[in-house]
Design an enzyme around this catalytic site. Structure first.
Site, PDB file in Angstrom:
ATOM      1  N   GLY A  71      62.923  53.937  16.056  1.00 18.40           N
ATOM      2  CA  GLY A  71      62.595  53.744  14.642  1.00 18.40           C
ATOM      3  C   GLY A  71      63.204  52.456  14.097  1.00 18.40           C
ATOM      4  O   GLY A  71      62.595  51.754  13.290  1.00 18.40           O
ATOM      5  N   THR A  72      64.390  52.148  14.552  1.00 13.26           N
ATOM      6  CA  THR A  72      65.069  50.936  14.073  1.00 13.26           C
ATOM      7  C   THR A  72      64.243  49.692  14.410  1.00 13.26           C
ATOM      8  O   THR A  72      64.096  48.787  13.577  1.00 13.26           O
ATOM      9  CB  THR A  72      66.477  50.849  14.719  1.00 13.26           C
ATOM     10  OG1 THR A  72      67.200  52.028  14.337  1.00 13.26           O
ATOM     11  CG2 THR A  72      67.223  49.618  14.266  1.00 13.26           C
ATOM     12  N   ASN A 151      66.517  60.969   4.788  1.00 12.63           N
ATOM     13  CA  ASN A 151      67.181  61.648   5.898  1.00 12.63           C
ATOM     14  C   ASN A 151      68.442  62.402   5.485  1.00 12.63           C
ATOM     15  O   ASN A 151      68.979  63.156   6.281  1.00 12.63           O
ATOM     16  CB  ASN A 151      67.530  60.637   7.005  1.00 12.63           C
ATOM     17  CG  ASN A 151      68.209  59.403   6.483  1.00 12.63           C
ATOM     18  OD1 ASN A 151      67.691  58.724   5.596  1.00 12.63           O
ATOM     19  ND2 ASN A 151      69.375  59.085   7.010  1.00 12.63           N
ATOM     20  N   GLN A 181      61.612  60.500   9.262  1.00 13.70           N
ATOM     21  CA  GLN A 181      61.930  61.913   8.975  1.00 13.70           C
ATOM     22  C   GLN A 181      60.732  62.671   8.417  1.00 13.70           C
ATOM     23  O   GLN A 181      60.854  63.852   8.068  1.00 13.70           O
ATOM     24  CB  GLN A 181      63.105  62.008   7.987  1.00 13.70           C
ATOM     25  CG  GLN A 181      64.409  61.450   8.515  1.00 13.70           C
ATOM     26  CD  GLN A 181      65.056  62.318   9.603  1.00 13.70           C
ATOM     27  OE1 GLN A 181      64.602  63.426   9.883  1.00 13.70           O
ATOM     28  NE2 GLN A 181      66.093  61.799  10.221  1.00 13.70           N
ATOM     29  N   SER A 201      59.598  57.742  14.969  1.00 11.39           N
ATOM     30  CA  SER A 201      60.523  57.726  16.102  1.00 11.39           C
ATOM     31  C   SER A 201      60.401  59.033  16.879  1.00 11.39           C
ATOM     32  O   SER A 201      60.251  60.104  16.276  1.00 11.39           O
ATOM     33  CB  SER A 201      61.951  57.560  15.566  1.00 11.39           C
ATOM     34  OG  SER A 201      62.883  57.634  16.618  1.00 11.39           O
ATOM     35  N   GLY A 202      60.503  58.937  18.211  1.00 11.20           N
ATOM     36  CA  GLY A 202      60.273  60.118  19.051  1.00 11.20           C
ATOM     37  C   GLY A 202      61.397  61.146  19.061  1.00 11.20           C
ATOM     38  O   GLY A 202      61.148  62.342  19.109  1.00 11.20           O
ATOM     39  N   HIS A 203      62.652  60.658  18.991  1.00  6.65           N
ATOM     40  CA  HIS A 203      63.742  61.621  19.229  1.00  6.65           C
ATOM     41  C   HIS A 203      63.982  62.574  18.060  1.00  6.65           C
ATOM     42  O   HIS A 203      64.810  63.475  18.160  1.00  6.65           O
ATOM     43  CB  HIS A 203      65.036  60.905  19.653  1.00  6.65           C
ATOM     44  CG  HIS A 203      65.775  60.172  18.579  1.00  6.65           C
ATOM     45  ND1 HIS A 203      66.903  60.684  17.985  1.00  6.65           N
ATOM     46  CD2 HIS A 203      65.557  58.981  17.998  1.00  6.65           C
ATOM     47  CE1 HIS A 203      67.360  59.818  17.089  1.00  6.65           C
ATOM     48  NE2 HIS A 203      66.558  58.775  17.083  1.00  6.65           N
ATOM     49  N   THR A 239      57.359  45.644  29.206  1.00  4.21           N
ATOM     50  CA  THR A 239      56.602  46.613  30.008  1.00  4.21           C
ATOM     51  C   THR A 239      56.680  47.978  29.342  1.00  4.21           C
ATOM     52  O   THR A 239      57.750  48.431  28.944  1.00  4.21           O
ATOM     53  CB  THR A 239      57.197  46.671  31.438  1.00  4.21           C
ATOM     54  OG1 THR A 239      57.103  45.357  31.986  1.00  4.21           O
ATOM     55  CG2 THR A 239      56.431  47.642  32.318  1.00  4.21           C
ATOM     56  N   CYS A 324      74.528  57.925  11.238  1.00  7.30           N
ATOM     57  CA  CYS A 324      74.837  56.504  11.378  1.00  7.30           C
ATOM     58  C   CYS A 324      75.982  56.061  10.470  1.00  7.30           C
ATOM     59  O   CYS A 324      76.374  54.907  10.500  1.00  7.30           O
ATOM     60  CB  CYS A 324      73.590  55.673  11.085  1.00  7.30           C
ATOM     61  SG  CYS A 324      72.177  56.294  11.969  1.00  7.30           S
TER      62      CYS A 324
HETATM   63  N1  PLP Z   1      64.851  55.803   9.598  1.00  6.67           N
HETATM   64  C1  PLP Z   1      65.293  57.034   9.279  1.00  6.67           C
HETATM   65  C2  PLP Z   1      64.903  57.644   7.983  1.00  6.67           C
HETATM   66  C3  PLP Z   1      66.107  57.739  10.168  1.00  6.67           C
HETATM   67  O1  PLP Z   1      66.551  58.957   9.849  1.00  6.67           O
HETATM   68  C4  PLP Z   1      66.455  57.125  11.392  1.00  6.67           C
HETATM   69  C5  PLP Z   1      67.361  57.793  12.342  1.00  6.67           C
HETATM   70  O2  PLP Z   1      68.241  58.551  11.969  1.00  6.67           O
HETATM   71  C6  PLP Z   1      65.956  55.840  11.672  1.00  6.67           C
HETATM   72  C7  PLP Z   1      65.151  55.217  10.753  1.00  6.67           C
HETATM   73  C8  PLP Z   1      66.271  55.142  12.950  1.00  6.67           C
HETATM   74  O3  PLP Z   1      65.530  55.685  14.005  1.00  6.67           O
HETATM   75  P1  PLP Z   1      66.009  55.489  15.530  1.00  6.67           P
HETATM   76  O4  PLP Z   1      67.225  56.353  15.689  1.00  6.67           O
HETATM   77  O5  PLP Z   1      64.854  55.934  16.337  1.00  6.67           O
HETATM   78  O6  PLP Z   1      66.310  54.054  15.682  1.00  6.67           O
END
Ligand code: PLP
Length: 379
Positions: A71-72, A151, A181, A201-203, A239, A324
């Protein structure tokens, strides 16, 4: 060690068995999707199928989905290249004060590079209106970035309404939403918001870490963030992570196959909140959350890091805000203007469809015990 009681699904989720199986299978078929021989084409076929599945969940066409590493990366790509795309118009960006660090820190970096950023403040409940967004627009506004689901509070921001209002005011403004989220956690496909760029984001949905996607609306000529071999139609080189992509698609498909998933998570969240309020008279609800999987509470007078640690020692996982933050008070709760004792004692609880009432019961009694013993220690 006690059984793991996990209420931190907004931080990350366990890899679903379907995703792990798909990943193992794809790792066994190790071809490079860019190779011209059949073995490589087979890998390319799997990536294509994965893209189709993710597109179905996003509510867009496969050609609008670009796989990223997380996601970042999606947020960085959308903001940096989105801002650049609108540079002829100006160097003003509108975002909110409650965004994830992936957006906020990127905005701060853009400020150092000559952009001006307006950070919209939420109200005491963490809400931001579409009217605030349009009121912040200027003739030189190039980009708006407003997250779909916060989040830390679980508040659903009015992205669809803001997109409509912004486009009505000025069609040329690009709209990005961080839907990390919100993806598969809200009862509508995130592309129905009408945003031009959408990060997922996948995780957060049962795929492994290290995979995400950026939706780029057809016609938006976003430049690459990563240059190189020209994969992903030339705009996201590197890749393809075939294993992660297969796992991401399998996790997405499993979520789509469970239409009751949002209600299941919400039911356990509501149960936990009711039990917590009954068991801990000092506990205050910061946000019950609009989405099923996130809420925030506080124990004024306590230090959330200490509470999190005490519960962690019993293998019960909750968080003091976004994973984070690493101990710093939450910028989201601070922006909401919460009093200091509320900020200090803030806890985020996040749920999944697999969460159970029995687990919530364990959490409630552990939190009650922790509050009692810490109170005795503190007084
Ligand atoms: N954006 C939001 C709202 C999130 O909650 C998060 C992860 O906690 C991210 C971005 C970042 O995603 P990633 O952990 O896949 O980099």
């Amino acid at each position: 060690m006690d059984e793991l009681i996990y209420f931190d699904y907004a931080a990350t989720t366990p890899v679903r068995p379907e995703a792990a199986a798909a990943m193992m299978d794809a790792l066994g078929q190790f071809g490079n999707p860019s190779s011209r021989y059949g073995y490589g084409r087979e890998a390319a076929r799997r990536v294509k199928e994965g893209r189709e599945t993710v597109a179905r969940a996003l509510g867009c066409s496969p050609g609008e989905v670009y796989f990223t590493s997380c996601g970042t990366e999606g947020d960085n790509w959308a903001l940096r290249r989105g801002a650049e795309l609108g540079r002829r118009k100006g160097k003003h960006i509108v975002t909110t004060a409650v965004e994830h660090a992936a957006v906020l820190e990127t905005c701060r970096d853009l400020e150092r590079r000559g952009y001006e950023v307006t950070y919209l403040k939420p109200d005491r409940a963490g809400r931001i209106t579409a009217g605030q967004v349009t009121a912040a627009l200027r003739p030189d506004t190039a980009l708006v970035s407003m997250m779909l689901v916060n989040n830390e509070t679980g508040v659903l921001l009015p992205v669809a309404e803001a997109v409509r209002a912004v486009k009505a005011a000025d069609k040329a403004v690009l709209f990005h939403t961080d839907a990390v989220q919100g993806f598969l956690k809200v009862p509508f496909p995130v592309c129905s918001t009408g945003a031009d760029l959408i990060t997922v984001s996948g995780h957060k949905i049962g795929a492994p870490k290290g995979i995400g996607a950026l939706y780029v609306k057809k016609g938006v000529r976003l430049a690459p963030l990563l240059t190189g071999g020209g994969q992903e139609e030339g705009i996201r080189s590197g890749t393809e992570a075939t294993g992660q992509i297969a796992a991401f698609a399998a996790a997405v498909a499993a979520a789509l196959d469970d239409p009751k998933r949002l209600e299941k998570a919400a039911a356990v969240k509501e149960y936990a909140l009711a039990r917590l309020k009954a068991a801990l008279p000092k506990l205050e609800v910061i946000s019950a959350g609009d989405v099923g999987h996130i809420c925030a509470v506080t124990l004024p007078g306590y230090k959330s890091e200490v509470v999190v640690r005490v519960l962690g020692d019993r293998n019960i996982c909750i968080s003091s805000g976004s994973a984070c933050h690493k101990g710093r008070p939450s910028h989201v709760f601070a922006a909401m203007g919460l009093p200091k004792p509320w900020l200090d004692g803030a806890l985020r609880l996040s749920f999944s469809p697999e969460s159970t009432r029995a687990q919530a019961d364990v959490l409630v009694s552990a939190l009650k015990e922790a509050a009692n013993s810490l109170f005795t220690t503190l007084s």
